[in-house]
Write a protein that holds these residues in place. Structure first.
Motif, PDB file in Angstrom:
ATOM      1  N   THR A 140      23.283 -10.901 118.403  1.00  0.00           N
ATOM      2  CA  THR A 140      22.545 -12.071 117.960  1.00  0.00           C
ATOM      3  C   THR A 140      22.217 -12.947 119.161  1.00  0.00           C
ATOM      4  O   THR A 140      23.117 -13.328 119.918  1.00  0.00           O
ATOM      5  N   ILE A 141      20.946 -13.268 119.332  1.00  0.00           N
ATOM      6  CA  ILE A 141      20.553 -14.183 120.401  1.00  0.00           C
ATOM      7  C   ILE A 141      20.872 -15.589 119.917  1.00  0.00           C
ATOM      8  O   ILE A 141      20.244 -16.084 118.987  1.00  0.00           O
ATOM      9  N   THR A 142      21.881 -16.211 120.528  1.00  0.00           N
ATOM     10  CA  THR A 142      22.317 -17.542 120.108  1.00  0.00           C
ATOM     11  C   THR A 142      21.617 -18.649 120.877  1.00  0.00           C
ATOM     12  O   THR A 142      21.534 -19.776 120.400  1.00  0.00           O
ATOM     13  N   THR A 143      21.156 -18.358 122.072  1.00  0.00           N
ATOM     14  CA  THR A 143      20.306 -19.247 122.856  1.00  0.00           C
ATOM     15  C   THR A 143      19.129 -18.397 123.318  1.00  0.00           C
ATOM     16  O   THR A 143      19.344 -17.331 123.912  1.00  0.00           O
ATOM     17  N   ALA A 144      17.921 -18.824 123.028  1.00  0.00           N
ATOM     18  CA  ALA A 144      16.726 -18.017 123.294  1.00  0.00           C
ATOM     19  C   ALA A 144      16.744 -17.398 124.691  1.00  0.00           C
ATOM     20  O   ALA A 144      17.088 -18.066 125.670  1.00  0.00           O
ATOM     21  N   LEU A 145      16.376 -16.120 124.763  1.00  0.00           N
ATOM     22  CA  LEU A 145      16.261 -15.432 126.046  1.00  0.00           C
ATOM     23  C   LEU A 145      14.935 -15.815 126.680  1.00  0.00           C
ATOM     24  O   LEU A 145      13.874 -15.699 126.061  1.00  0.00           O
ATOM     25  N   HIS A 146      15.004 -16.299 127.907  1.00  0.00           N
ATOM     26  CA  HIS A 146      13.813 -16.742 128.639  1.00  0.00           C
ATOM     27  C   HIS A 146      13.463 -15.672 129.651  1.00  0.00           C
ATOM     28  O   HIS A 146      14.249 -15.379 130.545  1.00  0.00           O
ATOM     29  N   SER A 147      12.289 -15.090 129.493  1.00  0.00           N
ATOM     30  CA  SER A 147      11.844 -14.091 130.469  1.00  0.00           C
ATOM     31  C   SER A 147      10.577 -14.583 131.146  1.00  0.00           C
ATOM     32  O   SER A 147       9.717 -15.212 130.525  1.00  0.00           O
ATOM     33  N   PHE A 154      14.484  -9.699 135.794  1.00  0.00           N
ATOM     34  CA  PHE A 154      15.580  -9.881 134.850  1.00  0.00           C
ATOM     35  C   PHE A 154      15.347 -11.090 133.962  1.00  0.00           C
ATOM     36  O   PHE A 154      14.615 -12.003 134.330  1.00  0.00           O
ATOM     37  N   ILE A 155      15.988 -11.113 132.809  1.00  0.00           N
ATOM     38  CA  ILE A 155      15.959 -12.288 131.946  1.00  0.00           C
ATOM     39  C   ILE A 155      16.601 -13.428 132.728  1.00  0.00           C
ATOM     40  O   ILE A 155      17.643 -13.246 133.358  1.00  0.00           O
ATOM     41  N   VAL A 156      15.991 -14.619 132.695  1.00  0.00           N
ATOM     42  CA  VAL A 156      16.468 -15.707 133.549  1.00  0.00           C
ATOM     43  C   VAL A 156      17.455 -16.660 132.870  1.00  0.00           C
ATOM     44  O   VAL A 156      18.190 -17.366 133.548  1.00  0.00           O
ATOM     45  N   SER A 157      17.462 -16.694 131.536  1.00  0.00           N
ATOM     46  CA  SER A 157      18.446 -17.526 130.846  1.00  0.00           C
ATOM     47  C   SER A 157      18.540 -17.095 129.392  1.00  0.00           C
ATOM     48  O   SER A 157      17.697 -16.367 128.881  1.00  0.00           O
ATOM     49  N   GLY A 158      19.586 -17.588 128.735  1.00  0.00           N
ATOM     50  CA  GLY A 158      19.801 -17.280 127.324  1.00  0.00           C
ATOM     51  C   GLY A 158      21.163 -16.635 127.108  1.00  0.00           C
ATOM     52  O   GLY A 158      21.827 -16.218 128.060  1.00  0.00           O
ATOM     53  N   VAL A 159      21.562 -16.580 125.836  1.00  0.00           N
ATOM     54  CA  VAL A 159      22.886 -16.062 125.486  1.00  0.00           C
ATOM     55  C   VAL A 159      22.755 -15.113 124.300  1.00  0.00           C
ATOM     56  O   VAL A 159      22.059 -15.403 123.328  1.00  0.00           O
ATOM     57  N   VAL A 160      23.460 -13.974 124.396  1.00  0.00           N
ATOM     58  CA  VAL A 160      23.527 -12.998 123.305  1.00  0.00           C
ATOM     59  C   VAL A 160      24.982 -12.847 122.886  1.00  0.00           C
ATOM     60  O   VAL A 160      25.857 -12.634 123.733  1.00  0.00           O
ATOM     61  N   ARG A 161      25.239 -12.961 121.581  1.00  0.00           N
ATOM     62  CA  ARG A 161      26.581 -12.700 121.029  1.00  0.00           C
ATOM     63  C   ARG A 161      26.605 -11.250 120.601  1.00  0.00           C
ATOM     64  O   ARG A 161      25.752 -10.790 119.832  1.00  0.00           O
ATOM     65  N   ILE A 162      27.598 -10.501 121.086  1.00  0.00           N
ATOM     66  CA  ILE A 162      27.722  -9.072 120.830  1.00  0.00           C
ATOM     67  C   ILE A 162      28.965  -8.846 119.984  1.00  0.00           C
ATOM     68  O   ILE A 162      30.077  -9.179 120.403  1.00  0.00           O
ATOM     69  N   GLU A 163      28.756  -8.300 118.793  1.00  0.00           N
ATOM     70  CA  GLU A 163      29.865  -8.028 117.883  1.00  0.00           C
ATOM     71  C   GLU A 163      29.918  -6.531 117.608  1.00  0.00           C
ATOM     72  O   GLU A 163      28.908  -5.929 117.235  1.00  0.00           O
ATOM     73  N   ARG A 164      31.109  -5.926 117.800  1.00  0.00           N
ATOM     74  CA  ARG A 164      31.325  -4.508 117.562  1.00  0.00           C
ATOM     75  C   ARG A 164      32.489  -4.351 116.592  1.00  0.00           C
ATOM     76  O   ARG A 164      33.494  -5.070 116.699  1.00  0.00           O
ATOM     77  N   GLU A 165      32.345  -3.429 115.701  1.00  0.00           N
ATOM     78  CA  GLU A 165      33.400  -3.141 114.737  1.00  0.00           C
ATOM     79  C   GLU A 165      34.713  -2.856 115.471  1.00  0.00           C
ATOM     80  O   GLU A 165      34.761  -2.056 116.402  1.00  0.00           O
ATOM     81  N   GLY A 166      35.765  -3.572 115.081  1.00  0.00           N
ATOM     82  CA  GLY A 166      37.083  -3.340 115.656  1.00  0.00           C
ATOM     83  C   GLY A 166      37.315  -3.981 117.015  1.00  0.00           C
ATOM     84  O   GLY A 166      38.344  -3.733 117.638  1.00  0.00           O
ATOM     85  N   MET A 167      36.374  -4.795 117.499  1.00  0.00           N
ATOM     86  CA  MET A 167      36.520  -5.432 118.811  1.00  0.00           C
ATOM     87  C   MET A 167      36.300  -6.932 118.687  1.00  0.00           C
ATOM     88  O   MET A 167      35.567  -7.390 117.816  1.00  0.00           O
ATOM     89  N   GLU A 168      36.922  -7.676 119.576  1.00  0.00           N
ATOM     90  CA  GLU A 168      36.683  -9.114 119.629  1.00  0.00           C
ATOM     91  C   GLU A 168      35.249  -9.363 120.115  1.00  0.00           C
ATOM     92  O   GLU A 168      34.788  -8.710 121.050  1.00  0.00           O
ATOM     93  N   PRO A 169      34.523 -10.283 119.481  1.00  0.00           N
ATOM     94  CA  PRO A 169      33.151 -10.564 119.914  1.00  0.00           C
ATOM     95  C   PRO A 169      33.100 -11.010 121.372  1.00  0.00           C
ATOM     96  O   PRO A 169      34.065 -11.543 121.914  1.00  0.00           O
ATOM     97  N   MET A 170      31.951 -10.796 122.003  1.00  0.00           N
ATOM     98  CA  MET A 170      31.749 -11.241 123.374  1.00  0.00           C
ATOM     99  C   MET A 170      30.374 -11.872 123.491  1.00  0.00           C
ATOM    100  O   MET A 170      29.534 -11.698 122.609  1.00  0.00           O
ATOM    101  N   GLU A 171      30.194 -12.621 124.567  1.00  0.00           N
ATOM    102  CA  GLU A 171      28.901 -13.233 124.850  1.00  0.00           C
ATOM    103  C   GLU A 171      28.401 -12.790 126.212  1.00  0.00           C
ATOM    104  O   GLU A 171      29.176 -12.691 127.164  1.00  0.00           O
ATOM    105  N   LEU A 172      27.104 -12.539 126.271  1.00  0.00           N
ATOM    106  CA  LEU A 172      26.426 -12.233 127.524  1.00  0.00           C
ATOM    107  C   LEU A 172      25.508 -13.409 127.822  1.00  0.00           C
ATOM    108  O   LEU A 172      24.583 -13.692 127.057  1.00  0.00           O
ATOM    109  N   ASN A 173      25.798 -14.130 128.913  1.00  0.00           N
ATOM    110  CA  ASN A 173      25.051 -15.326 129.284  1.00  0.00           C
ATOM    111  C   ASN A 173      24.253 -15.018 130.550  1.00  0.00           C
ATOM    112  O   ASN A 173      24.817 -14.703 131.586  1.00  0.00           O
ATOM    113  N   TYR A 174      22.927 -15.130 130.436  1.00  0.00           N
ATOM    114  CA  TYR A 174      22.041 -14.795 131.553  1.00  0.00           C
ATOM    115  C   TYR A 174      21.870 -15.931 132.548  1.00  0.00           C
ATOM    116  O   TYR A 174      21.157 -15.776 133.535  1.00  0.00           O
ATOM    117  N   GLY A 175      22.482 -17.076 132.310  1.00  0.00           N
ATOM    118  CA  GLY A 175      22.437 -18.164 133.285  1.00  0.00           C
ATOM    119  C   GLY A 175      21.499 -19.282 132.875  1.00  0.00           C
ATOM    120  O   GLY A 175      21.128 -19.424 131.721  1.00  0.00           O
TER     121      GLY A 175
END
Length: 116
Positions: free
Chosen positions: A50-57, A63-84
């Motif tokens: 889920t893109i929680t903060t819009a990805l700015h390209s 590369f994508i210059v900013s934004g945040v993606v929440r990554i959820e996988r079955e059986g794993m703790e969620p993580m966030e990928l922050n592009y800055g």
């Protein structure tokens, strides 16, 4: 897949053109992307991105210059990928729980491949 495994993917994505639309120069084009992807991977695990903060390209940046993606996988703790915060670089931050790690992105975003 040839071996009978099934991969499922569904996405809902919105792209907003925020700069460069009034010029003939494609290199000043900028976009914001929002949305969600869900599916089942090749190992049969469900996931949601889920893109929680819009990805700015920016077309001029590999590369994508900013934004945040929440990554959820079955059986794993969620993580966030922050592009800055807007720098054109290959640096991103991955956070899972109370742990964070800076990573270098290896691949360009898909728009770069279409124009180069």
């Amino acid at each position: 897949m040839p071996d009978g495994k099934i991969i499922e993917r569904s996405f809902d994505r919105q792209r907003e053109w925020i700069a460069g639309q009034d010029t003939r120069n494609i290199w000043d084009d900028e976009f914001l992307v929002t949305g969600t992807t869900t599916g089942v991977n090749i190992k049969g695990m469900e996931y949601t991105n889920t893109i929680t903060t819009a990805l700015h390209s920016k077309r001029a940046c590999r590369f994508i210059v900013s934004g945040v993606v929440r990554i959820e996988r079955e059986g794993m703790e969620p993580m966030e990928l922050n592009y800055g915060e807007g720098e054109c670089d290959a640096v991103a931050m991955v956070t899972q729980g109370d742990q964070s790690k800076e990573i270098l992105l290896k691949h360009r975003h898909r728009l770069w491949n279409k124009v180069n």
